[in-house]
Design a protein around this motif. Structure first.
Motif, PDB file in Angstrom:
ATOM      1  N   UNK A  88      20.277 -50.496  -3.386  1.00  0.00           N
ATOM      2  CA  UNK A  88      20.132 -51.897  -2.978  1.00  0.00           C
ATOM      3  C   UNK A  88      19.170 -52.032  -1.805  1.00  0.00           C
ATOM      4  N   UNK A  89      19.274 -51.127  -0.828  1.00  0.00           N
ATOM      5  CA  UNK A  89      18.397 -51.221   0.335  1.00  0.00           C
ATOM      6  C   UNK A  89      16.950 -50.909  -0.039  1.00  0.00           C
ATOM      7  N   UNK A  90      16.762 -50.004  -1.026  1.00  0.00           N
ATOM      8  CA  UNK A  90      15.393 -49.774  -1.496  1.00  0.00           C
ATOM      9  C   UNK A  90      14.839 -51.048  -2.139  1.00  0.00           C
ATOM     10  N   UNK A  91      15.632 -51.685  -2.984  1.00  0.00           N
ATOM     11  CA  UNK A  91      15.197 -52.932  -3.619  1.00  0.00           C
ATOM     12  C   UNK A  91      14.866 -53.994  -2.573  1.00  0.00           C
ATOM     13  N   UNK A  92      15.672 -54.060  -1.550  1.00  0.00           N
ATOM     14  CA  UNK A  92      15.469 -55.050  -0.489  1.00  0.00           C
ATOM     15  C   UNK A  92      14.140 -54.823   0.219  1.00  0.00           C
ATOM     16  N   UNK A 108      20.595 -61.491   2.145  1.00  0.00           N
ATOM     17  CA  UNK A 108      22.049 -61.407   2.045  1.00  0.00           C
ATOM     18  C   UNK A 108      22.528 -59.961   2.168  1.00  0.00           C
ATOM     19  N   UNK A 109      23.744 -59.801   2.633  1.00  0.00           N
ATOM     20  CA  UNK A 109      24.344 -58.479   2.800  1.00  0.00           C
ATOM     21  C   UNK A 109      24.507 -57.818   1.435  1.00  0.00           C
ATOM     22  N   UNK A 110      23.841 -56.698   1.194  1.00  0.00           N
ATOM     23  CA  UNK A 110      23.947 -56.057  -0.121  1.00  0.00           C
ATOM     24  C   UNK A 110      25.353 -55.592  -0.457  1.00  0.00           C
ATOM     25  N   UNK A 111      26.172 -55.327   0.558  1.00  0.00           N
ATOM     26  CA  UNK A 111      27.535 -54.872   0.300  1.00  0.00           C
ATOM     27  C   UNK A 111      28.390 -55.963  -0.335  1.00  0.00           C
ATOM     28  N   UNK A 112      27.929 -57.205  -0.243  1.00  0.00           N
ATOM     29  CA  UNK A 112      28.715 -58.299  -0.808  1.00  0.00           C
ATOM     30  C   UNK A 112      28.463 -58.489  -2.305  1.00  0.00           C
ATOM     31  N   UNK A 113      27.617 -57.651  -2.901  1.00  0.00           N
ATOM     32  CA  UNK A 113      27.328 -57.724  -4.332  1.00  0.00           C
ATOM     33  C   UNK A 113      27.931 -56.507  -5.021  1.00  0.00           C
ATOM     34  N   UNK A 119      22.740 -57.493  -7.147  1.00  0.00           N
ATOM     35  CA  UNK A 119      21.965 -57.660  -5.918  1.00  0.00           C
ATOM     36  C   UNK A 119      20.501 -57.942  -6.236  1.00  0.00           C
ATOM     37  N   UNK A 120      19.941 -57.188  -7.184  1.00  0.00           N
ATOM     38  CA  UNK A 120      18.535 -57.399  -7.540  1.00  0.00           C
ATOM     39  C   UNK A 120      18.309 -58.794  -8.089  1.00  0.00           C
ATOM     40  N   UNK A 121      19.274 -59.317  -8.840  1.00  0.00           N
ATOM     41  CA  UNK A 121      19.100 -60.614  -9.496  1.00  0.00           C
ATOM     42  C   UNK A 121      18.810 -61.734  -8.509  1.00  0.00           C
ATOM     43  N   UNK A 122      19.287 -61.600  -7.263  1.00  0.00           N
ATOM     44  CA  UNK A 122      19.067 -62.674  -6.300  1.00  0.00           C
ATOM     45  C   UNK A 122      17.953 -62.375  -5.297  1.00  0.00           C
ATOM     46  N   UNK A 123      17.237 -61.276  -5.497  1.00  0.00           N
ATOM     47  CA  UNK A 123      16.120 -60.943  -4.613  1.00  0.00           C
ATOM     48  C   UNK A 123      14.851 -61.665  -5.067  1.00  0.00           C
ATOM     49  N   UNK A 124      14.922 -62.980  -5.090  1.00  0.00           N
ATOM     50  CA  UNK A 124      13.793 -63.793  -5.525  1.00  0.00           C
ATOM     51  C   UNK A 124      13.944 -65.183  -4.934  1.00  0.00           C
ATOM     52  N   UNK A 125      12.878 -65.955  -5.031  1.00  0.00           N
ATOM     53  CA  UNK A 125      12.922 -67.320  -4.532  1.00  0.00           C
ATOM     54  C   UNK A 125      13.837 -68.171  -5.406  1.00  0.00           C
ATOM     55  N   UNK A 126      14.518 -69.107  -4.775  1.00  0.00           N
ATOM     56  CA  UNK A 126      15.345 -70.068  -5.505  1.00  0.00           C
ATOM     57  C   UNK A 126      14.699 -71.452  -5.474  1.00  0.00           C
ATOM     58  N   UNK A 127      13.472 -71.535  -4.977  1.00  0.00           N
ATOM     59  CA  UNK A 127      12.804 -72.827  -4.895  1.00  0.00           C
ATOM     60  C   UNK A 127      12.368 -73.292  -6.285  1.00  0.00           C
TER      61      UNK A 127
END
Length: 535
Positions: A88-92, A108-113, A119-127
């Motif tokens: 997760x931290x590498x992806x971040x 976001x805290x990766x430990x919460x996924x 975790x990867x699914x939300x590493x993008x813009x939500x705009x």
């Protein structure tokens, strides 16, 4: 232009890693030796706003692979013992370094996924875009083994059927768009236009979750070796029952290459081009050589189901259509990355064959047709490298006539990046043509009266599933042939629109057919890695 000398080879190497996101297949580059590092700590931690270099976190896996990698000269896998948090931290960090809109990712805290995938699914813009659509619709991953299998040999799992949903998103009308040559489905009698009635005894209109699960398994993610019973209604109204077994399917990206003579005696070259994957190079060269021999007057390229892929292959095809005189030393594509990345030189039209195992030129010149005009057949599944072809030619003032529907709208690119047996795709650049235009996130729209930059001269016409592709009576091709002879669009009665399955919004129906993310996104775009990519 790309020439076979030491200087230009170095330039080409710098370019070779780019591919368009959206829909399609890719190739592999030269992989450098893995960088072996020591974990930063035995228990890595997340601190908001603090990012360690991604290279320091790469290849530390929760479940490291052992043995040798068959896709990397049987070299040992680079995986080392790590944890899900390392992944997760590498992806971040990787996302923070390379994502086009990195400053729009919530830290976001990766430990919460629960999982790395979550975790990867939300590493993008939500705009959202001005139209209210998601700004990033092209964020996905797939098993690395699947990536290399398809990228290097064009092999995918399934029956060899490419599906299309028809009508509104609430409708569940699924038809065969086209078949891969010599596939299980083509050998037992499936045909374009067949409409699915049931799968393993479950109606296509089922409203139970268990029924939908059966449909999804039987249609979109069958296990190799498993057989499923699919009942269809053919174009002649007959009901047919097929028992088909899933297997490894070798794609046939170039199909139906033919020269058509119009009523007025014009010679029109036609080819169906389904995916910008490396194995398509030979088929494209053969097609162009045939058209040269036949002395065609016009060319029609059927991109209706081409979700994209290798930008290099797109640049080769554009050169083979236009030729040196029309290219006239102008560039094909210019990347625009985030402010943490260096500015790259423009991507050229490519006039030589490529060894896609190394991404170096073979030194063999490509044939060309020296055309200043090309007809492109399109749907909403025409994406990525296919759109770059349209934009690249428009950038050198070649005339593109677009026949069909508005394209998918993907002026973005990425480099597939591997870590711990998963290949990740995140938007890393957009691109513009030689005139500086690249704003077609809503797609290119065919119209007899272009008003906006993303409008393209042409005719809007619905896909015709009642005729086979390449048939002169098939509505989209017939419209192109009419335009060839008359210079305008015929008047037609509107019919139901077709929406390719890999872009379907059917999940909005009461109980959706949720095609696996790997299926929908991998078929939207296959790309290629950088030469410096680590595995």
């Amino acid at each position: 232009m790309f020439k076979n000398n030491k200087t230009s080879l170095a330039i080409f190497t710098a370019f070779a890693g780019f591919a368009l996101t959206g829909c399609g297949g890719g190739g592999s580059g030269i992989d450098s030796a893995p960088v072996v590092t020591t974990p930063v700590s035995s228990s890595p931690t997340w601190t908001a706003g603090v990012f360690e270099p991604s290279n320091d976190l790469k290849n530390f896996c929760e479940t490291p692979r052992t043995g040798n990698d068959p896709f990397n000269n049987n070299e040992p896998y680079p995986d080392q013992a790590g944890s899900a948090l390392y992944e997760k931290l590498w992806l971040r960090s990787w996302s923070d370094e390379t994502y086009l809109w990195y400053d729009e990712i919530a830290d976001n805290d990766p430990e919460s996924f629960a999982t790395v995938a979550d975790y990867f699914a939300q590493l993008k813009t939500e705009q959202l875009t001005d139209s209210g659509a998601k700004k990033d619709n092209f964020h996905f991953s797939e098993p690395t083994e699947d990536y290399f299998q398809e990228a290097q040999s064009g092999v995918t799992s399934g029956y060899g059927i490419n599906w299309a949903f028809i009508g509104d998103t609430a409708d569940r009308i699924l038809r065969v768009a086209y078949l891969e040559d010599d596939s299980p489905a083509s050998q037992i009698g499936f045909q374009r236009g067949d409409t699915v009635l049931s799968v393993d005894g479950v109606s296509i209109n089922t409203n139970t979750q268990s029924g939908v699960d059966t449909l999804n398994e039987g249609l979109f993610s069958p296990t190799n070796g498993d057989s499923h019973t699919i009942v269809v209604r053919s174009n002649d109204g007959a009901e047919k029952t097929f028992n088909v077994t899933a297997g490894n399917i070798e794609q046939t990206p170039v199909q139906n290459v033919k020269t058509i003579t119009t009523v007025n005696g014009l010679s029109v070259g036609y080819m169906q081009f389904n995916s910008h994957i490396s194995i398509a190079q030979e088929g494209l060269i053969d097609a162009v050589n045939k058209f040269k021999t036949d002395g065609i007057d016009e060319l029609v390229i059927d991109f209706r189901y081409n979700g994209g892929g290798l930008l290099a292959l797109s640049a080769q095809l554009a050169y083979m259509v236009a030729g040196n005189a029309n290219v006239n030393n102008r560039f094909y594509y210019q990347t625009q990355q985030n402010d943490k990345q260096p500015v790259d030189s423009p991507f050229p039209f490519i006039d030589e064959e490529i060894d896609y195992s190394t991404f170096f030129s073979t030194g063999e010149n490509l044939p060309d047709l020296n055309l200043s005009k090309v007809y492109v057949l399109s749907t909403s599944g025409t994406c990525s490298a296919s759109e770059a072809f349209i934009n690249g030619l428009k950038g050198i003032d070649a005339e593109v006539i677009l026949i069909g529907d508005t394209t998918c709208g993907k002026p973005y690119g990425f480099t597939p990046t591997h870590n711990c047996a998963t290949t990740y795709y995140t938007i890393q650049f957009s691109g513009v043509n030689s005139k500086g235009f690249g704003e077609y996130a809503a797609g290119f729209t065919p119209t007899p009266t272009p008003q906006f930059d993303a409008d393209v001269q042409g005719c809007e016409i619905e896909d015709d599933f009642d005729h086979q592709l390449g048939d002169s009576d098939e509505a989209v091709l017939a419209t192109a042939l009419f335009h060839v002879e008359n210079g305008n669009c015929p008047i037609r009665t509107a019919a139901a629109k077709a929406e390719p399955a890999n872009f379907s919004s059917s999940r909005e129906s009461l109980i959706p057919l949720n095609m696996p993310e790997q299926f929908t996104q991998r078929n939207m775009d296959l790309t290629w890695p950088t030469l410096s990519e680590e595995r």
